[in-house]
Design a protein around this motif. Structure first.
Motif, PDB file in Angstrom:
ATOM      1  N   LYS A 131      10.962 -16.486  -3.959  1.00  0.00           N
ATOM      2  CA  LYS A 131      11.347 -15.159  -4.386  1.00  0.00           C
ATOM      3  C   LYS A 131      11.319 -15.025  -5.900  1.00  0.00           C
ATOM      4  CE  LYS A 131      16.460 -15.541  -4.521  1.00  0.00           C
ATOM      5  NZ  LYS A 131      16.721 -16.924  -4.739  1.00  0.00           N
TER       6      LYS A 131
ATOM      7  N   LEU B 144       6.338  -7.492   9.889  1.00  0.00           N
ATOM      8  CA  LEU B 144       7.201  -6.356   9.538  1.00  0.00           C
ATOM      9  C   LEU B 144       8.521  -6.506  10.278  1.00  0.00           C
ATOM     10  CD1 LEU B 144       4.669  -3.407   9.817  1.00  0.00           C
ATOM     11  CD2 LEU B 144       5.351  -4.698   7.794  1.00  0.00           C
ATOM     12  N   TYR B 145       9.610  -6.142   9.631  1.00  0.00           N
ATOM     13  CA  TYR B 145      10.926  -6.292  10.257  1.00  0.00           C
ATOM     14  C   TYR B 145      11.081  -5.226  11.341  1.00  0.00           C
ATOM     15  CZ  TYR B 145      11.432  -8.712   5.806  1.00  0.00           C
ATOM     16  OH  TYR B 145      11.234  -9.531   4.722  1.00  0.00           O
TER      17      TYR B 145
ATOM     18  N   THR C 199      13.374  -4.137  13.317  1.00  0.00           N
ATOM     19  CA  THR C 199      14.520  -3.260  13.526  1.00  0.00           C
ATOM     20  C   THR C 199      14.722  -2.289  12.369  1.00  0.00           C
ATOM     21  OG1 THR C 199      15.937  -4.952  12.561  1.00  0.00           O
ATOM     22  CG2 THR C 199      15.736  -4.931  14.940  1.00  0.00           C
ATOM     23  N   MET C 200      13.853  -2.376  11.362  1.00  0.00           N
ATOM     24  CA  MET C 200      14.007  -1.469  10.220  1.00  0.00           C
ATOM     25  C   MET C 200      12.886  -0.451  10.182  1.00  0.00           C
ATOM     26  SD  MET C 200      14.783  -4.074   7.159  1.00  0.00           S
ATOM     27  CE  MET C 200      15.617  -5.602   7.429  1.00  0.00           C
TER      28      MET C 200
ATOM     29  N   ARG D  13      12.354   1.142   4.849  1.00  0.00           N
ATOM     30  CA  ARG D  13      13.165  -0.008   4.457  1.00  0.00           C
ATOM     31  C   ARG D  13      12.337  -1.279   4.410  1.00  0.00           C
ATOM     32  NH1 ARG D  13      18.969  -2.012   6.797  1.00  0.00           N
ATOM     33  NH2 ARG D  13      19.540  -3.171   4.912  1.00  0.00           N
TER      34      ARG D  13
ATOM     35  N   PHE E 284      12.190  -3.493   1.077  1.00  0.00           N
ATOM     36  CA  PHE E 284      13.127  -4.595   1.325  1.00  0.00           C
ATOM     37  C   PHE E 284      13.222  -5.565   0.154  1.00  0.00           C
ATOM     38  CE2 PHE E 284      15.938  -6.596   4.062  1.00  0.00           C
ATOM     39  CZ  PHE E 284      15.756  -7.963   4.052  1.00  0.00           C
ATOM     40  N   GLY E 285      12.075  -5.906  -0.413  1.00  0.00           N
ATOM     41  CA  GLY E 285      12.097  -6.846  -1.532  1.00  0.00           C
ATOM     42  C   GLY E 285      12.879  -6.296  -2.705  1.00  0.00           C
TER      43      GLY E 285
ATOM     44  N   MET F 277      16.600  -6.410  -1.910  1.00  0.00           N
ATOM     45  CA  MET F 277      17.176  -7.744  -2.068  1.00  0.00           C
ATOM     46  C   MET F 277      17.386  -8.079  -3.535  1.00  0.00           C
ATOM     47  SD  MET F 277      17.941  -9.151   0.762  1.00  0.00           S
ATOM     48  CE  MET F 277      18.395  -7.585   1.461  1.00  0.00           C
ATOM     49  N   ARG F 278      16.584  -7.471  -4.400  1.00  0.00           N
ATOM     50  CA  ARG F 278      16.724  -7.743  -5.821  1.00  0.00           C
ATOM     51  C   ARG F 278      17.644  -6.753  -6.491  1.00  0.00           C
ATOM     52  NH1 ARG F 278      12.140  -9.655  -4.134  1.00  0.00           N
ATOM     53  NH2 ARG F 278      11.226 -11.524  -5.040  1.00  0.00           N
TER      54      ARG F 278
ATOM     55  N   ARG G  47       4.441  -3.071   1.397  1.00  0.00           N
ATOM     56  CA  ARG G  47       5.558  -3.947   1.051  1.00  0.00           C
ATOM     57  C   ARG G  47       5.150  -4.900  -0.067  1.00  0.00           C
ATOM     58  NH1 ARG G  47       8.116  -7.525   5.725  1.00  0.00           N
ATOM     59  NH2 ARG G  47       6.097  -8.523   5.645  1.00  0.00           N
TER      60      ARG G  47
ATOM     61  N   ARG H 202       6.323  -4.169  -5.315  1.00  0.00           N
ATOM     62  CA  ARG H 202       7.083  -4.953  -6.294  1.00  0.00           C
ATOM     63  C   ARG H 202       6.297  -5.292  -7.539  1.00  0.00           C
ATOM     64  NH1 ARG H 202       7.969  -9.534  -3.107  1.00  0.00           N
ATOM     65  NH2 ARG H 202       7.981 -10.520  -5.157  1.00  0.00           N
TER      66      ARG H 202
ATOM     67  N   LEU I 292       8.548 -13.738  10.107  1.00  0.00           N
ATOM     68  CA  LEU I 292       9.542 -12.801   9.587  1.00  0.00           C
ATOM     69  C   LEU I 292      10.424 -13.472   8.551  1.00  0.00           C
ATOM     70  CD1 LEU I 292      10.807 -10.732  12.631  1.00  0.00           C
ATOM     71  CD2 LEU I 292       9.310 -10.039  10.794  1.00  0.00           C
TER      72      LEU I 292
ATOM     73  N   GLU J 239      11.942 -14.604   2.943  1.00  0.00           N
ATOM     74  CA  GLU J 239      12.141 -15.509   1.806  1.00  0.00           C
ATOM     75  C   GLU J 239      11.447 -14.986   0.582  1.00  0.00           C
ATOM     76  OE1 GLU J 239      11.620 -19.781   3.607  1.00  0.00           O
ATOM     77  OE2 GLU J 239      12.110 -19.793   1.481  1.00  0.00           O
ATOM     78  N   ILE J 240      10.199 -14.551   0.780  1.00  0.00           N
ATOM     79  CA  ILE J 240       9.446 -14.043  -0.367  1.00  0.00           C
ATOM     80  C   ILE J 240      10.088 -12.760  -0.887  1.00  0.00           C
ATOM     81  CG2 ILE J 240       7.230 -13.082  -1.075  1.00  0.00           C
ATOM     82  CD1 ILE J 240       5.870 -15.029   0.689  1.00  0.00           C
ATOM     83  N   ASP J 241      10.627 -11.968   0.029  1.00  0.00           N
ATOM     84  CA  ASP J 241      11.287 -10.735  -0.396  1.00  0.00           C
ATOM     85  C   ASP J 241      12.612 -11.006  -1.089  1.00  0.00           C
ATOM     86  OD1 ASP J 241      10.253  -8.502   2.291  1.00  0.00           O
ATOM     87  OD2 ASP J 241       9.516  -8.790   0.257  1.00  0.00           O
ATOM     88  N   GLY J 242      13.076 -12.237  -1.010  1.00  0.00           N
ATOM     89  CA  GLY J 242      14.298 -12.561  -1.729  1.00  0.00           C
ATOM     90  C   GLY J 242      15.564 -12.495  -0.895  1.00  0.00           C
ATOM     91  N   ALA J 243      15.437 -12.466   0.422  1.00  0.00           N
ATOM     92  CA  ALA J 243      16.636 -12.422   1.253  1.00  0.00           C
ATOM     93  C   ALA J 243      17.174 -13.830   1.448  1.00  0.00           C
ATOM     94  CB  ALA J 243      16.307 -11.800   2.614  1.00  0.00           C
TER      95      ALA J 243
ATOM     96  N   LEU K  29      20.243  -9.197   8.772  1.00  0.00           N
ATOM     97  CA  LEU K  29      19.256  -8.133   8.877  1.00  0.00           C
ATOM     98  C   LEU K  29      18.092  -8.453   9.791  1.00  0.00           C
ATOM     99  CD1 LEU K  29      19.284  -7.258   5.115  1.00  0.00           C
ATOM    100  CD2 LEU K  29      20.159  -5.856   6.962  1.00  0.00           C
ATOM    101  N   ILE K  30      17.858  -9.716  10.073  1.00  0.00           N
ATOM    102  CA  ILE K  30      16.728 -10.036  10.937  1.00  0.00           C
ATOM    103  C   ILE K  30      17.210 -10.642  12.259  1.00  0.00           C
ATOM    104  CG2 ILE K  30      14.630 -11.379  11.182  1.00  0.00           C
ATOM    105  CD1 ILE K  30      14.292 -11.306   8.239  1.00  0.00           C
TER     106      ILE K  30
ATOM    107  N   PRO L 162      20.004  -8.438  14.537  1.00  0.00           N
ATOM    108  CA  PRO L 162      19.440  -7.243  15.181  1.00  0.00           C
ATOM    109  C   PRO L 162      18.448  -7.583  16.286  1.00  0.00           C
ATOM    110  CG  PRO L 162      19.405  -7.001  12.805  1.00  0.00           C
ATOM    111  CD  PRO L 162      19.817  -8.408  13.082  1.00  0.00           C
TER     112      PRO L 162
END
Lengths: 358, 318, 281
Positions: free
Chosen positions: A73, A86-87, A89-90, A94, A98-99, A102-103, A146, A150, B214, B219-223, B231-232, B235
């Motif tokens: 990250k 892709l997530y 549930t979002m 979002r 997302f990135g 998180m920041r 996504r 950033r 996922l 991880e790359i997104d910083g979570a 969040l993952i 859910p």
């Protein structure tokens, strides 16, 4: 925007070495394609660049920073996965942001960035949907959204087009190229599809079994492949390999195959050391033409495949089968004897034992 | 058509062939009704052993049936039992205890089960052995689990008491099950110990269904780890957790087994739950009618809960 | 906070190990204690000061158990009941499960749901009528009667678990067999069931363990003379005053040994089956 330096990177799992001595330099704004068959280590290398996996040795340098010990990250990279990841549930909105979320980027800024990315990829109308409600191509775009939102130094693509059907693949390929032209960010792109490599890359690294076979721009790889593996991997239909012995009579060189002699005027390689030895001649199907020329090959027609714009003719030359791409007007019949001329300047000679280009 | 498919089979080649039961069965299997035949035995069995007694049970709740009284049995008394229930203080107490029993057991089982599943999912070396050990309590019988812990928590010879005293958490040996203040909590602990692997099993299954990409993207997104969990992971586990919770609630409400072994509802009704109350009414007081009514109420509460829970989780999803 | 990925990974791995080892000890600890207790002399069990390891290693609890309380008979009864339960489930449930897996017919989903809703009925609700019915049919206090009662809640579970395994077997094989001339019946027995054999064994073991362990129904539907099973027998040893801890422990150990062995053998397949069914459900 940054340069990427991969210096001496190796990776082993126990005693199995999957990457050996990888050295690659990518200029700022370049498009590097890691090309190779499955299992060649390209995805592993991408994971190492991303920081998802540690290397067993060597350095990864992004911009001026050695990022070996830096968390993914913090490397300022973005990645597009083959499965899009892709997530589920979002909502799309979002997912894209997302990135930034998180920041801890403030909401207003985040929303603006999401909007910009969505406009660029023409997915504004999808922002409130969930990934499960999107088509494959749409999910692709969201995944790219996504990544770009950033403004990273480096984009990483892991076979992003493999899950799409042929038509969509061509469309998205163009999208990616357009994106690269517009944003100018450096890209590392993994694929096994050589057409993608040729059309998208400024630099292509062909890999096999964890070893880089050749790094060069697409044109060079096509015209002057470093070895038979690269030669056979790039280009469709694949390059022909004609086995024979190199003969020198005075100033002229020729390839003796069977009883026939193929003269090789205009050959650009320095092959004097191989006079009298066995060689393999790499001849692309496109270099054949049914007109006149100094270098000719004769044989019997084995298969004729009209493709619309061309006709593929498989010729049996002294027992060796060669594919020639001729014009749509050429319609030889099965069993016919045929003589074709070649563009001999485009021929590459290889050492039959090592497979390397001479 | 059944006739056509039977005719398609080769005709019998001999007399044995014509009467061979296996062959006849085979022919039968080609008919249109084969699938119903397959279902028939089990459906009959379940109808007879489940549906019939249940209907009978419902009916019982509307009749007066006391096996310890010589006369007046089988008389239809409509809602007399239900009315009595409303004014029965023990009923309300049992209801409250059931709520406490179920809520806290499931809470602890879920949390411990989740943590175990997450830890096992990392597939560290030795996980397989650890998994077998951790899953074991669920497959032990209630009888053994209950008595094992009864021994360990015994007020005179319990080893847990000894350890707690030695590490100075307790002053003296405690009678965990005899003290109305601690009996319920102790019983909940034993129940959670017994059934947390159920959650672990189901959650582990759910975790396998989450693509690892996922987490890489996250991880790359910083979570960080907790963000990823919140969040993952959770859910995406929603459906499985719902199924597990519903199944467990059903199990906890319906069967008095563990409490029957540990406390029988005591001391002084501090662990009296509905299922125990219904059981005692039937087999100690022989008041089948009232017991039936209590059971019906339990069933209705469960249906209500299941419906409400499913509605809630569906609403959350959209 | 951890700077690099590998160091934060390491911390979480260590934490996971700590949690897992703690839970494993917590899960197995009581069993070990029971095992130790079963080998202690009574003086070691009921003492003022705690005795951890047996001062003398003895089998007297086991011997007492075997001779005095009629335990062997109980175990045999349990064996018989369990075998019958598994047999009934096997014969009626396998074909039902196959039908659910392979055939799509009107009312399929509602029927499947029905099999599950059946589990929602309180045991207490059903025991009374079952009690009365069994008495009338003369099945009270028989292993067969108990086995039949067990199938009421075990059969739906059996069908559900096995369906998951059947679903995993490719349907094309049966089609190929039928083209080759086999009947549906033949295809079912010669092709699918062998493939799902592992799942079938695991499901049977799961049901067997449940039947072996069951307490409430056995308590209500058996009595001392006929077919009382070991869980009831064990619990009845818990008297009003002095608890025979040694014998209880010995009884517990004897009775759960088969469970532990079976579980360890099939746990991988069984876990896969439960989870497969759950994921699809």
């Amino acid at each position: 925007m940054a340069t990427l330096s991969i210096k001496g990177v190796r990776k082993s799992f126990g005693t199995v070495e999957v990457l050996t001595n990888i050295d690659i330099e990518l200029e700022d704004g370049g498009f590097l394609v890691l090309l190779g068959p499955s299992g060649c280590g390209k995805s592993t290398l991408l994971s190492i660049i991303a920081g998802l996996e540690p290397s067993s040795g060597g350095d990864i340098i992004i911009g001026e920073r050695n990022v070996n010990d830096v968390h993914p990250k913090d490397r300022n990279i973005a990645m597009v996965f083959q499965s899009y990841a892709l997530y589920p549930t979002m909502a799309v909105r979002r997912n894209i942001g997302f990135g930034l979320e998180m920041r801890k980027v403030p909401t207003a800024e985040r929303e603006a960035a999401i909007q910009r990315a969505a406009e660029l990829l023409q997915i504004e109308h999808l922002l409130d949907r969930k990934p499960g409600q999107l088509s494959g191509g749409q999910r692709q775009r969201v995944a790219m959204g996504r990544a770009i939102v950033r403004n990273p130094d480096l984009f990483l693509f892991d076979e992003p087009l493999s899950n799409l059907d042929a038509k969509l693949r061509v469309e998205m390929r163009t999208e990616i190229k357009r994106l690269h032209d517009r944003l100018g960010t450096s890209i590392v792109y993994v694929t096994h599809d050589q057409i993608e490599a040729m059309t998208l890359g400024t630099k292509v690294a062909v890999m096999k079994s964890g070893v880089i076979q050749q790094i060069a721009d697409p044109q060079t790889i096509y015209e002057k492949p470093a070895n038979m593996f690269v030669a056979g991997f790039i280009g469709s239909p694949t390059m022909n390999f004609l086995r024979g012995t190199l003969e020198r009579s005075g100033e002229t060189l020729g390839l003796r195959h069977g009883d026939a002699l193929l003269s090789l005027p205009g050959l650009e390689q320095d092959v004097n050391a191989y006079a009298g030895k066995k060689v393999v001649a790499g001849i692309r199907p496109e270099s054949f033409h049914s007109g006149a020329g100094e270098g000719t090959l004769s044989g019997t027609v084995d298969v004729v495949e009209p493709t619309g714009p061309d006709t593929m003719v498989i010729l049996s030359v002294g027992g060796q089968l060669l594919t020639a791409r001729l014009g749509s007007r050429d319609r030889p019949k099965l069993g016919d004897a045929m003589t074709l001329a070649l563009d001999t300047a485009a021929i590459n000679l290889f050492d039959p034992d090592s497979g390397d280009r001479i | 058509m059944s006739r056509a498919s039977v005719a398609a089979l080769p005709p019998p080649r001999s007399t044995w062939d014509a009467i061979n039961p296996l062959r006849l069965l085979g022919e039968l299997s080609e008919t249109r009704y084969w699938m119903y035949l397959l279902l028939l035995p089990s459906a009959l069995l379940i109808t007879a052993i489940v549906l019939f007694p249940t209907v009978y049970g419902f009916q019982l709740s509307f009749t007066e049936m006391r096996l310890n009284r010589p006369v007046g049995n089988g008389a239809f008394v409509a809602f007399k039992h239900y009315a009595r229930m409303l004014s029965d203080p023990i009923f309300w107490l049992s209801l409250r205890n059931t709520a406490v029993w179920v809520t806290f057991s499931i809470l602890i089982e879920f949390l411990v089960g989740l943590v175990a599943a997450l830890a096992l999912n990392r597939n560290l070396p030795g996980s397989k052995v650890l998994a077998v050990l951790i899953l074991l309590p669920y497959f032990l019988p209630n009888v053994v689990a209950g008595n094992m812990w009864a021994l360990m928590l015994d007020s005179r010879v319990g080893v847990v008491n000894d350890i707690l005293v030695n590490i100075r958490l307790l002053e003296g040996y405690k009678a965990w099950f005899a003290d109305p203040n601690t009996a319920m909590a102790t019983a909940i602990f034993v129940e959670a110990w017994h059934s947390f692997p159920f959650f672990t099993l189901l959650i582990m299954a759910g975790l396998k269904g989450i693509p690892s990409d996922l987490y890489k993207a996250a991880e790359i997104d910083g979570a960080g780890v907790f963000a990823q969990l919140r969040l993952i992971t959770l859910p995406m586990l929603r459906t499985i957790i719902a199924a597990a919770v519903i199944l467990r609630v059903i199990g906890l409400v319906n069967s008095p087994d563990l409490l029957l072994i540990l406390t029988q509802g005591g001391p002084g009704r501090s662990t009296q739950v509905l299922s125990l109350y219904a059981f005692q009414n039937a087999y100690q007081d022989f008041n089948f009618g009232y017991s039936g009514a209590l059971s019906v109420v339990m069933f209705l509460l469960l249906m209500l809960f299941a419906w409400a829970y499913i509605r809630l989780s569906k609403v959350n999803q959209d | 906070m951890a700077q690099t990925r590998s160091s934060s990974n390491l911390i979480w791995n260590l934490l996971s190990y700590a949690v897992l080892i703690f839970l494993a000890l917590l899960s197995v600890g009581p069993l070990l204690w029971m095992l130790l207790t079963s080998f202690k002399v009574d003086d070691d069990i009921v003492t003022r000061t705690m005795v951890y390891l047996p001062t003398r290693f003895t089998l007297e609890s086991y011997i007492k158990l075997w001779n005095q309380s009629g335990y062997p008979a109980l175990v045999i009864n349990s064996l018989v009941t369990t075998t019958m339960t598994v047999a009934i489930c096997l014969f009626t449930g396998t074909i039902a499960s196959y039908a659910f897996s392979r055939y799509n017919f009107p009312g399929r989903t509602s029927l499947m749901l029905g099999y599950l809703v059946v589990r929602m009925f309180p045991a207490v609700l059903m025991i009374i009528p079952l009690f009365i019915v069994m008495r009338t049919l003369g099945l009270f206090d028989t292993s067969l009667g108990l086995a039949v009662a067990y199938t009421s809640f075990l059969l739906p579970l059996f069908v559900w678990m096995l369906k998951g395994f059947f679903d995993a077997a490719p349907k094309e094989l049966e089609s190929a067999a039928r083209i080759d001339g086999s009947t549906r019946l033949g295809a079912m027995f010669r092709i699918v069931i062998p493939i799902a054999r592992n799942g079938l064994v695991a499901t049977c073991v799961f049901v067997a363990i449940a039947a072996w362990n069951e307490y409430l129904f056995a308590l209500m539907l058996t009595s001392s003379t006929g077919s009382r099973t070991w869980p009831v027998g064990l619990q009845l040893m818990v008297g009003e005053f002095q608890l025979p801890w040694g014998m209880l422990a010995a009884g517990g150990i004897i009775s759960i040994l088969p469970v532990i062995v079976l579980f360890a053998l099939v746990q991988r397949v069984m876990v896969a089956g439960i989870t497969a069914g759950a994921v699809k459900g």
